[in-house]
Write a protein that holds these residues in place. Structure first.
Motif, PDB file in Angstrom:
ATOM      1  N   ASP A  18     -20.756 -32.371 -26.395  1.00 12.98           N
ATOM      2  CA  ASP A  18     -20.922 -31.750 -24.758  1.00 12.98           C
ATOM      3  C   ASP A  18     -22.204 -30.376 -24.554  1.00 12.98           C
ATOM      4  O   ASP A  18     -22.378 -30.030 -24.638  1.00 12.98           O
ATOM      5  N   TYR A  23     -21.393 -31.242 -17.432  1.00 10.04           N
ATOM      6  CA  TYR A  23     -20.896 -30.969 -16.247  1.00 10.04           C
ATOM      7  C   TYR A  23     -21.531 -29.950 -15.166  1.00 10.04           C
ATOM      8  O   TYR A  23     -20.737 -28.955 -14.119  1.00 10.04           O
ATOM      9  N   TYR A  44     -17.271 -32.948 -14.399  1.00 13.58           N
ATOM     10  CA  TYR A  44     -16.443 -32.678 -15.543  1.00 13.58           C
ATOM     11  C   TYR A  44     -15.013 -33.537 -14.808  1.00 13.58           C
ATOM     12  O   TYR A  44     -14.180 -34.183 -16.205  1.00 13.58           O
TER      13      TYR A  44
END
Length: 95
Positions: A18, A23, A44
């Motif tokens: 990630d 996010y 998220y």
């Protein structure tokens, strides 16, 4: 899904790496050309919802933050993880 591993014991393992795009959203560069990101709770939430879906479908999900892999011990972190993962998922012994 960044990587799908099919283990000797027939487990299905998902590896996710990630980066901030998972996010956050990119902000315009500041007056010195530096780029920053703003956290986006919706992104998220979408990510963890996908984790739940995969887990309910029988996959194991392991996430790495991109930042931790760029640290000086990133290569060792991955080597240790995969050693432990392979120990956990050895092929079943026939009797």
């Amino acid at each position: 899904m960044d990587f799908l591993l099919l283990a000797p014991d027939r487990s299905r393992i998902v590896i996710e790496v990630d980066g901030v795009q998972h996010y956050g959203r990119k902000n315009p560069p500041d007056d010195k050309g530096r780029v920053s990101y703003t956290a986006v709770p919706r992104l998220y939430s979408e990510m963890v919802a996908e984790d739940r879906r995969l887990r309910l479908a029988g996959y194991e999900v392991y996430r790495f933050g991109g930042w931790e892999l760029t640290e000086p011990n990133g290569a060792q972190l991955l080597a240790d993880f995969f050693d432990d993962l392979l120990k956990r998922h050895q092929a079943p012994v026939s009797v």
